[in-house]
Design a protein around this motif. Sequence first.
Motif, PDB file in Angstrom:
ATOM      1  N   UNK A 131      16.467  69.199  32.395  1.00 25.96           N
ATOM      2  CA  UNK A 131      16.429  68.688  31.060  1.00 25.96           C
ATOM      3  C   UNK A 131      16.971  67.201  30.938  1.00 25.96           C
ATOM      4  N   UNK A 132      16.486  66.343  30.521  1.00 23.35           N
ATOM      5  CA  UNK A 132      16.886  65.051  30.323  1.00 23.35           C
ATOM      6  C   UNK A 132      16.840  64.731  28.635  1.00 23.35           C
ATOM      7  N   UNK A 133      18.212  64.443  27.987  1.00 24.39           N
ATOM      8  CA  UNK A 133      17.971  64.242  26.529  1.00 24.39           C
ATOM      9  C   UNK A 133      18.343  62.985  26.607  1.00 24.39           C
ATOM     10  N   UNK A 134      17.837  62.472  25.270  1.00 27.59           N
ATOM     11  CA  UNK A 134      18.052  61.026  24.802  1.00 27.59           C
ATOM     12  C   UNK A 134      18.146  60.952  23.582  1.00 27.59           C
ATOM     13  N   UNK A 190       4.969  57.957  24.946  1.00 30.46           N
ATOM     14  CA  UNK A 190       5.418  57.307  26.149  1.00 30.46           C
ATOM     15  C   UNK A 190       6.227  58.227  27.064  1.00 30.46           C
ATOM     16  N   UNK A 191       6.930  59.090  26.753  1.00 27.87           N
ATOM     17  CA  UNK A 191       7.700  60.022  27.558  1.00 27.87           C
ATOM     18  C   UNK A 191       6.859  60.933  28.277  1.00 27.87           C
ATOM     19  N   UNK A 192       5.665  61.671  27.610  1.00 26.80           N
ATOM     20  CA  UNK A 192       4.906  62.467  28.120  1.00 26.80           C
ATOM     21  C   UNK A 192       4.123  61.665  29.346  1.00 26.80           C
ATOM     22  N   UNK A 193       3.937  60.253  28.984  1.00 27.89           N
ATOM     23  CA  UNK A 193       3.143  59.718  30.101  1.00 27.89           C
ATOM     24  C   UNK A 193       3.765  59.331  31.364  1.00 27.89           C
ATOM     25  N   UNK A 194       5.091  59.321  31.696  1.00 28.41           N
ATOM     26  CA  UNK A 194       5.796  59.008  32.472  1.00 28.41           C
ATOM     27  C   UNK A 194       5.556  59.992  33.594  1.00 28.41           C
ATOM     28  N   UNK A 195       5.804  59.445  35.130  1.00 30.52           N
ATOM     29  CA  UNK A 195       5.629  60.388  36.198  1.00 30.52           C
ATOM     30  C   UNK A 195       6.479  61.311  36.332  1.00 30.52           C
ATOM     31  N   UNK A 196       6.117  62.517  36.717  1.00 30.20           N
ATOM     32  CA  UNK A 196       6.955  63.589  36.533  1.00 30.20           C
ATOM     33  C   UNK A 196       7.456  64.275  35.471  1.00 30.20           C
ATOM     34  N   UNK A 197       7.050  64.051  34.337  1.00 26.22           N
ATOM     35  CA  UNK A 197       7.352  64.535  33.241  1.00 26.22           C
ATOM     36  C   UNK A 197       6.340  65.608  32.850  1.00 26.22           C
ATOM     37  N   UNK A 198       7.045  66.901  32.669  1.00 24.37           N
ATOM     38  CA  UNK A 198       5.993  68.124  32.453  1.00 24.37           C
ATOM     39  C   UNK A 198       5.913  68.375  30.941  1.00 24.37           C
ATOM     40  N   UNK A 225      15.351  66.661  14.975  1.00 24.49           N
ATOM     41  CA  UNK A 225      15.985  65.523  14.345  1.00 24.49           C
ATOM     42  C   UNK A 225      16.928  64.610  14.980  1.00 24.49           C
ATOM     43  N   UNK A 226      17.520  65.075  15.911  1.00 25.64           N
ATOM     44  CA  UNK A 226      18.313  64.000  16.505  1.00 25.64           C
ATOM     45  C   UNK A 226      18.296  63.690  18.131  1.00 25.64           C
ATOM     46  N   UNK A 227      17.394  64.351  18.856  1.00 26.94           N
ATOM     47  CA  UNK A 227      16.988  64.048  20.318  1.00 26.94           C
ATOM     48  C   UNK A 227      15.692  64.340  20.849  1.00 26.94           C
ATOM     49  N   UNK A 228      15.392  63.677  21.978  1.00 32.72           N
ATOM     50  CA  UNK A 228      14.303  63.694  22.729  1.00 32.72           C
ATOM     51  C   UNK A 228      14.565  64.525  23.824  1.00 32.72           C
ATOM     52  N   UNK A 229      14.048  65.433  24.187  1.00 39.91           N
ATOM     53  CA  UNK A 229      14.385  66.294  25.587  1.00 39.91           C
ATOM     54  C   UNK A 229      13.076  66.277  26.375  1.00 39.91           C
ATOM     55  N   UNK A 230      13.272  65.947  27.649  1.00 41.44           N
ATOM     56  CA  UNK A 230      12.107  65.596  28.527  1.00 41.44           C
ATOM     57  C   UNK A 230      12.376  66.858  29.610  1.00 41.44           C
ATOM     58  N   UNK A 231      11.504  67.516  30.146  1.00 40.46           N
ATOM     59  CA  UNK A 231      11.547  68.405  31.257  1.00 40.46           C
ATOM     60  C   UNK A 231      11.120  67.904  32.502  1.00 40.46           C
ATOM     61  N   UNK A 232      11.623  68.065  33.372  1.00 40.89           N
ATOM     62  CA  UNK A 232      10.859  67.501  34.648  1.00 40.89           C
ATOM     63  C   UNK A 232      11.516  68.463  36.047  1.00 40.89           C
ATOM     64  N   UNK A 233      10.646  68.549  36.895  1.00 41.72           N
ATOM     65  CA  UNK A 233      11.206  69.094  38.329  1.00 41.72           C
ATOM     66  C   UNK A 233      11.494  67.968  39.371  1.00 41.72           C
ATOM     67  N   UNK A 234      11.116  66.912  39.151  1.00 42.26           N
ATOM     68  CA  UNK A 234      11.259  65.472  39.823  1.00 42.26           C
ATOM     69  C   UNK A 234      12.091  64.682  38.882  1.00 42.26           C
ATOM     70  N   UNK A 235      13.420  64.677  38.706  1.00 44.11           N
ATOM     71  CA  UNK A 235      14.204  63.774  37.781  1.00 44.11           C
ATOM     72  C   UNK A 235      14.383  62.272  38.082  1.00 44.11           C
TER      73      UNK A 235
END
Lengths: 303, 347
Positions: free
Chosen positions: A230-233, A242-250, A256-266
């Motif tokens: 999990x990558x949190x911004x 934009x995040x969903x469109x990135x390579x490797x993002x599942x 309210x405070x952050x965006x969390x990206x789940x990936x198996x290829x960080x």
Amino acid sequence: MTEERAAVVVRDVRKSYGELKAVDGVSFTVAEGEFFGILGPNGAGKTTTLEIVEGLREPDSGEVRLLGESPWPRNVKLLPRIGVQLQASSFFEKLTAKEQLQTFGSLYGVSHGTAADMLELVGLADKANEQENKLSGGQRQRLSIACALVHDPDVVFLDEPTAALDPQARRNLWDVLRAIKERGKTIVYTTHYLDEAEILCDRVAIMDTGRILALDRPAVLVRGLDAPTHVTLQKGVVPVADAVAMEGVEEAHEDEVSLTISTRRPAPVLSALAERGALDGLQVRTATLEDVFLTLTGREYRA
Amino acid sequence: MTAFKTLSVAMLKGFVRDKVTLFFTFLFPLMFLVIFGLVLRDAGTDRTRIALVGDGPIVSALRDSGTLEFESYDDENAAVRKVEDGDLPAALIVRGQEVDVRYAQSDQVESATVLGIVNGFVDKANLAATGQPPRFTFVSQKVEDATLEPIQYLTPGILSWGVAVSAVFGSALTLVSWRRKQVLRRIRLAPVSTTSVLSSRIIVSAGVALLQGAIFIGIASLPVFGLRLSGHWWLAIPLLLLGTIAFFALGMLVGAFAKTEEAASAAANIVVLPMAFLSGTFFPVDRAPAWLQVVSEIFPLRHMNDGMLDVLVRGKGIEALAVPAAVLVGFSLVVGFVASRVFKWEE
């Protein structure tokens, strides 16, 4: 690992209290010098397992070898070689920290000077003349560990040493536990803190309802999960689309405070974020033993 | 350091630092000793006090004998009024050769005593005046009877009770608290024999019992209480030690069943208090009804008490220890055996 070098060998041990199968076919081996953790929620059978290994309880079936010997019935030859830390309150009445150590030490024929030296190891030298009941919870816990170590045993058993401690006291205790390991002791300990086991233990056994569900190095257990990172911004730095469109993002979601990206290829995800200059305040959380537990038992871990 | 020695020191420190235990071991029994000792001090019968007018050889003889006490008056009427008012039982009025006694009708026993004494002295004086040798001789001698002054039975009684209380509570509470706090488990996990743990605790209790003996006897011997020890007081030492062991065993039995310190304390009270009352701690048991005396024979405290009385104040020798010692040893063996059977390491 060969069993001759093993400090503890447990083979298919079972113990029932009436209908309750407290320990239901547990097997494991602990090597000399290893820091071995048994973890699981309350009632998982950790303490009963430990008590059987220590020789305090007789198993209904199965075999235990402790330093090559059977701990049951009370094996006086074995006792000087093992140290057992009990509840934080297992002390003689009204004695100071130093006197507690000297008294417990005398049960093993340890000199008073050696006993008092143990206070240094657990960082209680300045509390030597305080009565036990005047110490804080963390200090008592450390004194209790010092009492278990006073006769320089080969194998140390610690039953939930960090339970009910505040975060700072827990971290202080970790230093003590690491210091013990550096002295070459074999440590078998139980905890219900998964994060702690992950940091301290060479290997962990995860227990629930009297059985061992998994046993390995914490990192191996976590990797074996194939759980996403999990990558949190901070919220708003990168739009969700934009995040969903990135390579490797599942998956990506925003609260309210952050965006969390789940990936198996960080790797590609992090480089994409770096290109956008969006690394400020970024956090990466990989799977933990908590996730292992969740996967193994199908339920949330509750300590 | 041997385990035995260090454990003894550790337990002694624990005992000395516990103010509540110190209070119940020393001050609490002492309070009973002081209160009963002072309240009952003047309970013995005083000599009779009568009014006196005049003087003479009869009065001198009476004074020398010390059988009566006198309150002197110059005026006969004032003396008689004292009798009429009921302040004094009799008035002795001597007019030269005439001895006149006015006595109160209401208190016949006391009046008869006074009349008898005075009459006796008058007869003796008359006989002496005749110059005749007496035909009959009268010989009397004091006999030390079983009745004791209060401090003489209170001190041995309260000492035995104090030793019983501290031994029963000491062992029961130590056992329960060590089991609850897992100190027992820790001992079981150490290469130390149960004998050295047990004996170090008994040694502390025994030392406490001897200290109790020294303090209680010391205070009771102060002039204000007036305890008089007999020649064989030191025979109390073996009794104190045997009593400690017997009541320690009883405490181990109580502690085997009690789960919490509170329960142990309540159970110990239920055992010790009735035993104390029925064993002659606060009053001599020979004044109790016969059936009660028989019942009290089953209590070890009764026998410890009897032994203490015999050696501390009745001046009996080592033979007086035989029965109490046998009972205490027997009690220790039986109760100690049962306690070891029902003993539990873990909750």
